[in-house]
Structure formats: C-alpha cells, structure tokens
Design a protein around this motif. Structure first.
Motif, PDB file in Angstrom:
ATOM      1  N   LEU A   1      -3.805   1.544  -2.445  1.00  0.00           N
ATOM      2  CA  LEU A   1      -4.299   2.869  -2.094  1.00  0.00           C
ATOM      3  C   LEU A   1      -5.755   2.801  -1.644  1.00  0.00           C
ATOM      4  N   GLU A   2      -6.550   2.001  -2.314  1.00  0.00           N
ATOM      5  CA  GLU A   2      -7.953   1.838  -1.916  1.00  0.00           C
ATOM      6  C   GLU A   2      -8.059   1.255  -0.513  1.00  0.00           C
ATOM      7  N   ALA A   3      -7.168   0.323  -0.179  1.00  0.00           N
ATOM      8  CA  ALA A   3      -7.179  -0.268   1.162  1.00  0.00           C
ATOM      9  C   ALA A   3      -6.900   0.788   2.219  1.00  0.00           C
ATOM     10  N   LEU A   4      -5.972   1.695   1.932  1.00  0.00           N
ATOM     11  CA  LEU A   4      -5.671   2.772   2.875  1.00  0.00           C
ATOM     12  C   LEU A   4      -6.887   3.655   3.107  1.00  0.00           C
ATOM     13  N   ILE A   5      -7.548   4.021   2.026  1.00  0.00           N
ATOM     14  CA  ILE A   5      -8.706   4.916   2.130  1.00  0.00           C
ATOM     15  C   ILE A   5      -9.825   4.251   2.911  1.00  0.00           C
ATOM     16  N   LEU A   6     -10.080   2.993   2.630  1.00  0.00           N
ATOM     17  CA  LEU A   6     -11.127   2.278   3.358  1.00  0.00           C
ATOM     18  C   LEU A   6     -10.778   2.146   4.834  1.00  0.00           C
ATOM     19  N   HIS A   7      -9.502   1.924   5.124  1.00  0.00           N
ATOM     20  CA  HIS A   7      -9.067   1.833   6.515  1.00  0.00           C
ATOM     21  C   HIS A   7      -9.282   3.168   7.210  1.00  0.00           C
ATOM     22  N   GLY A   8      -8.871   4.237   6.574  1.00  0.00           N
ATOM     23  CA  GLY A   8      -9.072   5.556   7.160  1.00  0.00           C
ATOM     24  C   GLY A   8     -10.536   5.881   7.377  1.00  0.00           C
ATOM     25  N   ALA A   9     -11.388   5.413   6.476  1.00  0.00           N
ATOM     26  CA  ALA A   9     -12.820   5.706   6.564  1.00  0.00           C
ATOM     27  C   ALA A   9     -13.484   5.002   7.746  1.00  0.00           C
TER      28      ALA A   9
ATOM     29  N   ASN B   1       0.790  -1.234   0.000  1.00  0.00           N
ATOM     30  CA  ASN B   1       0.000   0.000   0.000  1.00  0.00           C
ATOM     31  C   ASN B   1       0.827   1.292   0.000  1.00  0.00           C
ATOM     32  N   PHE B   2       2.123   1.195  -0.290  1.00  0.00           N
ATOM     33  CA  PHE B   2       2.954   2.384  -0.362  1.00  0.00           C
ATOM     34  C   PHE B   2       3.024   2.904  -1.793  1.00  0.00           C
ATOM     35  N   CYS B   3       3.087   4.231  -1.918  1.00  0.00           N
ATOM     36  CA  CYS B   3       3.239   4.821  -3.242  1.00  0.00           C
ATOM     37  C   CYS B   3       4.546   4.327  -3.857  1.00  0.00           C
ATOM     38  N   PRO B   4       4.511   3.785  -5.068  1.00  0.00           N
ATOM     39  CA  PRO B   4       5.743   3.268  -5.687  1.00  0.00           C
ATOM     40  C   PRO B   4       6.861   4.295  -5.750  1.00  0.00           C
ATOM     41  N   ALA B   5       6.528   5.566  -5.994  1.00  0.00           N
ATOM     42  CA  ALA B   5       7.563   6.596  -6.079  1.00  0.00           C
ATOM     43  C   ALA B   5       8.308   6.738  -4.758  1.00  0.00           C
ATOM     44  N   LEU B   6       7.605   6.587  -3.628  1.00  0.00           N
ATOM     45  CA  LEU B   6       8.240   6.690  -2.316  1.00  0.00           C
ATOM     46  C   LEU B   6       9.230   5.550  -2.110  1.00  0.00           C
ATOM     47  N   VAL B   7       8.843   4.355  -2.534  1.00  0.00           N
ATOM     48  CA  VAL B   7       9.739   3.199  -2.405  1.00  0.00           C
ATOM     49  C   VAL B   7      10.982   3.400  -3.262  1.00  0.00           C
TER      50      VAL B   7
ATOM     51  N   PRO C   1      -5.928   7.389  11.945  1.00  0.00           N
ATOM     52  CA  PRO C   1      -6.007   8.746  11.392  1.00  0.00           C
ATOM     53  C   PRO C   1      -5.584   8.782   9.924  1.00  0.00           C
ATOM     54  N   THR C   2      -6.423   9.359   9.089  1.00  0.00           N
ATOM     55  CA  THR C   2      -6.108   9.438   7.669  1.00  0.00           C
ATOM     56  C   THR C   2      -4.815  10.204   7.433  1.00  0.00           C
ATOM     57  N   ILE C   3      -4.538  11.204   8.250  1.00  0.00           N
ATOM     58  CA  ILE C   3      -3.318  11.983   8.073  1.00  0.00           C
ATOM     59  C   ILE C   3      -2.089  11.099   8.225  1.00  0.00           C
ATOM     60  N   PHE C   4      -2.125  10.143   9.156  1.00  0.00           N
ATOM     61  CA  PHE C   4      -1.002   9.221   9.312  1.00  0.00           C
ATOM     62  C   PHE C   4      -0.831   8.378   8.058  1.00  0.00           C
ATOM     63  N   LEU C   5      -1.920   7.883   7.510  1.00  0.00           N
ATOM     64  CA  LEU C   5      -1.849   7.047   6.316  1.00  0.00           C
ATOM     65  C   LEU C   5      -1.319   7.836   5.130  1.00  0.00           C
ATOM     66  N   LYS C   6      -1.725   9.083   5.015  1.00  0.00           N
ATOM     67  CA  LYS C   6      -1.257   9.915   3.903  1.00  0.00           C
ATOM     68  C   LYS C   6       0.231  10.223   4.029  1.00  0.00           C
TER      69      LYS C   6
ATOM     70  N   GLY D   1       2.759   8.120   1.396  1.00  0.00           N
ATOM     71  CA  GLY D   1       3.353   8.939   0.350  1.00  0.00           C
ATOM     72  C   GLY D   1       2.580   9.124  -0.941  1.00  0.00           C
ATOM     73  N   TRP D   2       1.286   8.843  -0.956  1.00  0.00           N
ATOM     74  CA  TRP D   2       0.521   8.992  -2.192  1.00  0.00           C
ATOM     75  C   TRP D   2       0.223  10.472  -2.462  1.00  0.00           C
ATOM     76  N   PRO D   3       0.412  10.931  -3.701  1.00  0.00           N
ATOM     77  CA  PRO D   3       0.056  12.319  -4.040  1.00  0.00           C
ATOM     78  C   PRO D   3      -1.429  12.574  -3.802  1.00  0.00           C
ATOM     79  N   GLU D   4      -1.772  13.781  -3.438  1.00  0.00           N
ATOM     80  CA  GLU D   4      -3.143  14.117  -3.087  1.00  0.00           C
ATOM     81  C   GLU D   4      -4.107  13.858  -4.235  1.00  0.00           C
ATOM     82  N   GLU D   5      -3.665  14.132  -5.461  1.00  0.00           N
ATOM     83  CA  GLU D   5      -4.568  13.938  -6.598  1.00  0.00           C
ATOM     84  C   GLU D   5      -4.881  12.455  -6.820  1.00  0.00           C
ATOM     85  N   GLN D   6      -3.907  11.578  -6.585  1.00  0.00           N
ATOM     86  CA  GLN D   6      -4.166  10.142  -6.709  1.00  0.00           C
ATOM     87  C   GLN D   6      -5.075   9.668  -5.583  1.00  0.00           C
ATOM     88  N   TRP D   7      -4.847  10.203  -4.392  1.00  0.00           N
ATOM     89  CA  TRP D   7      -5.708   9.848  -3.261  1.00  0.00           C
ATOM     90  C   TRP D   7      -7.155  10.243  -3.556  1.00  0.00           C
TER      91      TRP D   7
END
Length: 278
Positions: free
Chosen positions: A177-185, A65-71, A190-195, A199-205
C-alpha cells in the motif's frame, strides 16, 4: 561486457504497453467472462494461472500491492468455475485478438523485434531464484507466431523486473500500500486508478499516507526530498536487478531492441489500448 542499464530500461519501458494492454482491453474481459469470471477475478486468475490453481495467499504475496480482501473475493472461487489452463488459453487469445485489432501484426519489423525480445526473455529461466512470478511464467510453453511471441517475451521480462521491484521495496521497508501511495505522489500515475484497481479501503489508504508523512517521505500529497530519493533508489535497484535478462544481447542488439520497442509501444498507446475509465 557490462549491459547498458539505460538501454535495458528503455527496452522494457517502450515495449511494456505491448504486454500491459491485456489489463485494459475488452477482448480480455469478454474471454474471462465466457469462463464465468468477473473482471477482478479475471485479472487475478489470468496473471496467477501460471502458478496453477493459485491460492489467494500466493497472489497476495507475489502481486504485492493489492488489498488482500479484494484478492480473496476472487480466489480460490475462480477455480470452482474454470481451470488455470483455460484461463491461460483465454489470455493468449485475448492478447492476439487485441493486438490484431489495431494491426500490430502488420508492422514490418515484428519478426525482428520478437526474436530479440525472445532472446532476452529466454534468459529469465536461467535467473528465477527468488523471482516466483517470473519462474512460473518462464515454465509456460512459447506461443506460435511472432505476434504472441513478442507478447509473451515482454510478459516474461515484465514479471522478471516486477519480482526484482518487490525485492527492492522490501529491502527499503516499503509495503504494498505504501508503494502505491508513493507512486501516486510522483504524479506519474493517477491516484484514482491506483485506488480503484487495488481495492484498499479509504481509511487504510489515509492511515498509510499519514505513516509516510511521519517517516518524512510525504508532504501533503507530494513527495519530500527524502521521498524522491527513496523512490529513485528503488527504481535504480530495480533496473539493476532486471539486467541479467538483457545481458543475453550485445550492446548493438540491445540498442536495436530499444529502437524497435518504441515503434510497438507507441502503436499500442496511440491505438488507445491502455485506456482506463474510473
């Protein structure tokens, strides 16, 4: 005899802080920095070092669930400044120092808890098919002493469960990324921790959130009834896939592990070892 799924889940959840604190404590950051690794590089290198000099593609696939660019910012560059063996040693040293700092090693039932957890964790090596992170960590040697034995046991149990969780997500068509959003929901994290941490860009989120709304899983920032049902199916399946390890214990032993795990998990939480600062 059927393993009690409720007790197995309790054992994992209550003991998880003993492992999970390694991602928050300054001891880990300091030791990775001494090897020339920045915090994100330290995380990916330390958790992935069981694979050897892990490629970014391998970590992207298995961490899920990590943004590939961050890895790719961290790997493979980390292996230009240190080795997997040094990172594994630093991680163990950090775990030992952090747990000793808050006197976990002085809890009277440490040896008993470590012995029960180890018996379950040793079963991980017998069920590694389709579980790459668990397999890699199961191949590492056991550390000496009950404190690190307990930490390593929970590490194996955590990665075993995590591999099963990824399988459940894939089966349900839920990406990282979808798993992160569902977890935060759910409000459980906290969604801020997941973001920040993933490392996912806001537009992709935002685009992924909209996709989940179109699937009927999100309404606003919360889960719909269908979304809650999906999350429950995933959690139930994850629980089921984690059972082979805990089957090594009798019902009485598993109940005892769940009881003892509460002591250690609570001690880690109360000591503030899981504190996150955005």
């Amino acid at each position: 005899m059927m393993t009690d799924i409720r007790l197995a889940r309790q054992s994992w959840r209550r003991l998880e802080p003993v492992h999970g604190m390694i991602y928050f404590v300054p001891e880990a950051t300091e030791r990775y920095a001494a090897l020339g690794l920045e915090p994100h590089a330290g995380y990916f290198a330390s958790r992935g070092a069981a694979f050897g000099a892990a490629s970014p593609e391998l970590v992207i696939a298995t961490f899920y669930n990590f943004c590939p660019a961050l890895v790719r910012q961290a790997l493979p560059a980390a292996w230009d400044v240190t080795t997997p063996e040094k990172v594994i040693e630093a991680r163990l040293d950090a775990a030992d120092a952090a747990l000793r700092r808050v006197a976990i090693h002085e809890i009277p039932v440490l040896a008993e808890t470590a012995a029960l957890a180890r018996r379950a964790a040793e079963q991980v090596g017998e069920h590694v098919q389709g579980r790459p992170l668990a397999a890699a960590h199961a191949a590492l040697p056991w550390p000496d002493g009950p404190l690190l034995e307990l930490w390593h046991a929970q590490t194996l149990l955590r990665e075993f469960r995590g591999d099963g969780h990824v399988a459940a997500l894939l089966t349900e068509g839920v990406g990282g990324l979808e798993a992160l959003i569902l977890h935060g929901a759910t409000g459980q994290m906290p969604t801020i921790f997941l973001k920040v941490s993933r490392g996912w860009p806001e537009e992709q989120w935002a685009a992924a959130e909209e996709g989940l709304r179109e699937r009927g899983l999100l309404e606003g920032d919360g889960l719909t009834e269908e979304g809650r049902a999906l999350r429950q199916r995933i959690e139930d399946r994850t629980d089921e896939l984690a059972l082979p390890a805990y089957a090594a214990l009798s019902e009485e032993e598993l109940a005892r592990l769940a009881e003892l795990a509460r002591i250690f998990g609570r001690a880690v939480v109360d000591a503030g070892l899981l504190t996150f600062s955005a």
